[in-house]
Design a protein around this motif. Structure first.
Motif, PDB file in Angstrom:
ATOM      1  N   ALA B  57      41.382  29.567  48.457  1.00  0.00           N
ATOM      2  CA  ALA B  57      41.039  29.337  46.666  1.00  0.00           C
ATOM      3  C   ALA B  57      40.532  30.437  46.259  1.00  0.00           C
ATOM      4  N   LEU B  60      43.073  32.996  45.799  1.00  0.00           N
ATOM      5  CA  LEU B  60      43.949  32.760  44.554  1.00  0.00           C
ATOM      6  C   LEU B  60      43.179  33.062  43.306  1.00  0.00           C
ATOM      7  N   LEU B  61      41.869  32.833  43.189  1.00  0.00           N
ATOM      8  CA  LEU B  61      41.176  33.005  41.921  1.00  0.00           C
ATOM      9  C   LEU B  61      41.252  34.617  41.610  1.00  0.00           C
ATOM     10  N   TRP B  64      44.524  35.565  40.385  1.00  0.00           N
ATOM     11  CA  TRP B  64      44.937  35.034  39.069  1.00  0.00           C
ATOM     12  C   TRP B  64      44.136  35.847  38.103  1.00  0.00           C
ATOM     13  N   SER B 138      43.141  25.904  42.326  1.00  0.00           N
ATOM     14  CA  SER B 138      42.441  26.410  43.199  1.00  0.00           C
ATOM     15  C   SER B 138      41.661  25.051  43.688  1.00  0.00           C
TER      16      SER B 138
END
Lengths: 425, 462
Positions: B57, B60-61, B64, B138
């Motif tokens: 997560a 990904l954060l 992003w 997320s």
């Protein structure tokens, strides 16, 4: 026999000269050592002589009539637009009625700081019931009055060459005789942000900026530095790659700090698009700058833990990772913390890389977060040192005293930590 | 949702999943000392689940947040009317800036017209949508990762090895940040410097005698063609460095000798910490002292004997810089002197030489390589020093060797070129990066040679 005597004679003949040389050499050494120490003494004396007066500031006592007609002409009080300036001026005119012409009056108004009307506004905003009464208030004098009272403006000098006219000086003297001038603690220095008016300028904004920056720096550089040191000292295989990292870290510790600023400008601001002048970016740059210092100190601390501890833990069946995290790391922690404090004190004094990432802007507001435009304490010193006013020189010295005070506390903490926690194996 | 709250939420989820993972591992074997034996301690199963919950997560954060602004700007530009999209790159950038400022409610530098308002509104809309999407994805990724890892817990799962493997990779990542920093420095200065050398030939930069980095805004402007001959900067840097070394090397060396050989323990106990204080004073403070105390003092002294001294003379900056470097020289010289085996010292003293003769004829020659290495490090420090020269040296690029004249240095010019507002791709701004490249290369060479010499001779006598 004869040669022996001549040798002895030759030695004895040269002895006086050699002793003189010896003495001279010793005196040169003493002199060299003294240079550094004397410089330090001169340095601190000038700083304290120049800066200590900035902690005091001149205030004027004025009887200000908070007249309703001026503050609320149409019956409603709006502190944002009310004419507090006018009230201060009226009070000044009442105090010194001999100023009648326009020129004289303008000279008179310049005795009091613009901070006076802000002070009045804040007072009325919190206590609206005071409207209509007359209040006796101590308001900040302008910086020229302050300088005159502190003796930095010479009344004997040519009138054209000093910032106060003869007329203004006689007014100041008559105010002084009436007991309406007093020196008080300069709280504005610690509670205000930067300002164009020396008497209103303070270091709070810069201190908060430095605080946010160091917060970013310590939260990133301490864990990363310790992790890197653990890997290099405990896990890294002896290879080309780990040699390269080793050389690289030692070199990074000696790279000029301004180059880190260029890196921050190119990578964090232009490439990643982080905001200019923000404490966040300053903290990131200082992280990279202090990382080598922390890694080197942490490695030394890990090295100092005796191998017998590791072997004992391994022998009892701990994994390598457990040995490091359960035994080596706690024992090396005091040394690592000392290194971290020294790294932070270096980061606190650093200013060149911050100039590169736009933290030199004139910022009045005290920053309230990591992305607000901010400046740092050393940069504030640089900015004030550039200002021509005499009053700013005094404040620069005061800011330096504050900065050195912070550094002293940090280094003292490091020394105490080392003394308290140090273990001899 | 703010990214900070999202990170906090993810951290909370990781803590919760640690708890569940640990509990499940115990539940599977029916509590401690029952049934089949767990491979690892229960806590490791907790860490295992927590890592699977948080790491994907967070990755990904990061991706992003890095990609988001670029994609949204591209989307917004696509929606702009044709007349705007055909603008030049620079004007388009300005327009995008204005849209972003309008969207966040800041001051806008142009008239706000209809398309601009629409763009700002859609910009805000995209940001909001993107944040909602990010939060949803997320959080579900964290939940999914945690749940999967939770289900995989068996007594024979080698949780400790898995967790340790992840920690090991994190340690490796932390130690490669140092390498990444160097690569980042090289790339960021190199790219901009190459762009600079496309505008200004390398030979002019290295051998040109005239430095005035003002470029014309209009083509027909007079006297501001901009010339980028950096020789005056190099000589200015060398002059100030030379003065600093002239102070620091003899004083630092003699201090080290005196403290090592002659002084009593008491004096050493006082003088050494005092010199360390000298090393800990921030350079901006030295700069203030140089500009406001030393420079006027030198000017008055010079004028009283009939010399013309510039108020920003090289001498003031160099002297103060020399004082700053004394502790560095003296501590490196101290190391080098202490590395000489005491047998050599005792031998020379036993043969009847005085202490100064022992020092100058035996110890110093033996320690010389180490001292030279230390001096190289000090030179590198002086060349890269910024605040003292920014505050106490001048801006005018004079080609002179007169210590009473004002000269400028490489670091001063980097600061003057980059502080203030200017477009990023003018020759003026890029010149700062070319100077930065020079500075980095020169100090790197000095550091590599100095460090290796210092280390080599320290080992030789061990």
């Amino acid at each position: 026999m004869s040669t022996e005597r001549t040798t002895l004679e030759r030695v004895e003949a040269g002895l006086a000269r050699r002793r003189r040389k010896e003495l001279l050499f010793k005196l040169t050494g003493m002199f060299a050592t003294a240079i550094g120490v004397v410089f330090l003494g001169v340095f601190f004396t000038t700083l304290i002589v120049k800066g200590s007066s900035a902690f005091q500031q001149t205030f004027l006592k004025l009887d200000i009539e908070l007249s309703e007609a001026v503050l609320a002409p149409d019956g409603e009080l709006d502190v944002r637009y009310a004419d507090f300036d006018g009230l201060v001026r009226t009070a000044l005119r009442a105090q010194l009625p001999e100023a009648t012409s326009r020129v004289d009056r303008r000279a008179l108004y310049r005795l009091v700081s613009v901070g006076a009307s802000y002070q009045l506004r804040d007072l009325v905003a919190t206590n609206p019931e005071l409207v209509g009464t007359t209040q006796t208030l101590w308001v900040p004098a302008s910086s020229n009055v302050d300088m005159f009272i502190k003796g930095d403006i010479d009344a004997e000098a040519d009138e054209a060459l000093r910032p106060l006219s003869d007329q203004q000086i006689s007014w100041i003297r008559s105010l002084d005789e009436a007991g309406r001038i007093d020196m008080r603690f300069n709280s504005a220095l610690f509670s205000n942000g930067d300002s164009r008016e020396p008497e209103l300028a303070g270091i709070k904004g810069a201190v908060m900026g430095s605080f946010y920056m160091l917060l970013v720096t310590i939260t990133l550089s301490f864990p990363i530095g310790v992790a890197a040191a653990i890997y290099l000292e405990e896990f890294a295989p002896k290879s080309r790659w780990s040699d390269l990292i080793e050389v690289n870290i030692n070199n990074l510790a000696a790279v000029p700090s301004i180059v880190f600023g260029l890196l921050g400008l190119a990578v964090f601001i232009n490439w990643m698009g982080l905001p200019r002048s923000a404490a966040l970016v300053g903290g990131l740059v200082l992280t990279l700058l202090t990382l080598p210092v922390i890694i080197i100190a942490s490695r030394a601390a890990i090295k100092a833990v005796p191998p017998s501890i590791r072997e004992a833990a391994l022998g009892l069946g701990a994994s390598k990772m457990q040995v490091v995290f359960h035994h080596v790391l706690p024992l090396a922690m005091p040394g690592m913390l000392t290194g971290a404090i020294i790294g932070m004190s270096r980061a606190l004094g650093e200013s060149a890389p911050l100039l590169m990432i736009g933290m030199v802007a004139f910022i009045v507001d005290v920053p309230g977060g990591f992305t607000d435009p901010a400046t740092a304490l050393p940069v504030q010193i640089y900015l004030w040192a550039d200002s021509p006013e005499r009053a700013f020189t005094e404040r620069t010295s005061a800011a330096i005293i504050v900065l050195l005070g912070f550094l002293l506390v940090m280094n003292f903490a490091a020394v105490i930590l080392r003394k308290r926690m140090e273990r001899k194996w | 949702m703010q990214s900070a709250t999202l990170i906090l939420l993810l951290a909370f989820m990781a803590v919760v999943s640690f708890y569940f993972g640990r509990r499940r591992s115990l539940a599977i074997v029916g509590g401690p000392s029952h049934g089949p034996v767990l491979h690892s301690l229960p806590g490791y199963y907790g860490y295992y689940v927590a890592i699977w919950c948080a790491l994907p997560a967070l990755a990904l954060l990061a991706v992003w947040l890095f990609a988001e602004p670029r994609i949204i700007v591209a989307l917004v530009v696509n929606e702009l009317p044709e007349s705007y999209r055909s603008l030049s790159a620079g004007e388009l950038n300005l327009l995008i800036n204005n849209i972003q400022n309008l969207a966040s409610g800041d001051v806008v530098s142009s008239d706000i017209d209809r398309p601009l308002q629409d763009a700002a509104a859609s910009f805000n809309g995209y940001i909001e949508k993107s944040r909602q999407l990010l939060a949803a994805i997320s959080i579900s990724l964290a939940g999914l990762g945690g749940a999967l890892a939770w289900r995989r817990i068996r007594p024979e799962l080698r949780a400790r090895n898995r967790v340790e493997q992840v920690i090991r990779w994190m340690l490796i990542a932390a130690s490669s940040i140092a390498i990444l920093t160097t690569v980042g420095i090289v790339l960021s200065v190199l790219f901009e410097a190459i762009r600079f050398f496309q505008k200004v030939p390398l030979t002019e930069f290295l051998f040109g005698l005239n430095w005035s980095p003002q470029t014309a805004i209009r083509a027909d402007q007079v006297g501001s063609s901009g010339s980028f001959g950096a020789v005056p900067l190099f000589t200015g840097t060398l002059l100030i460095t030379g003065i600093a070394m002239f102070v620091a090397v003899p004083v630092g060396l003699m201090t080290a000798i005196y403290l090592a050989e002659y002084s009593s323990r008491r004096i050493r106990g006082i003088a050494k910490p005092l010199l360390e204080v000298l090393a800990g004073i921030p350079t901006v403070v030295y700069g203030f002292f140089a500009a406001l105390t030393v420079a006027p003092w030198i000017r008055n002294a010079g004028e009283s004997v009939g010399l013309t001294v510039a108020s920003e003379s090289a001498l003031a900056a160099g002297l103060v810089m020399g004082i700053m470097i004394i502790p560095l020289v003296s501590s490196l010289a101290d190391d080098a002197i202490n590395a000489v085996p005491s047998a050599m010292r005792d031998g020379a003293l036993g043969l009847g030489s005085t202490r100064s003769e022992t020092m100058t004829k035996v110890i110093l020659p033996a320690a010389l390589p180490g001292i030279v290495g230390g001096v190289l490090l000090a030179v590198s420090r002086a060349i890269g020093e910024t605040m003292i020269v920014v505050m106490a040296a001048g801006l005018a690029a004079n080609l002179t060797a007169n210590p009473f004249a004002a000269v400028t240095t490489v670091t001063v010019q980097i600061v003057t070129l980059l502080v203030g507002d200017q477009e990023f791709d003018s020759a003026k701004t890029l010149a700062a990066f070319a100077l930065g490249l020079m500075l980095f290369v020169v100090t790197l060479c000095l550091n590599v040679i100095g460090l290796s010499v210092v280390r080599k001779y320290r080992e030789q006598y061990d």
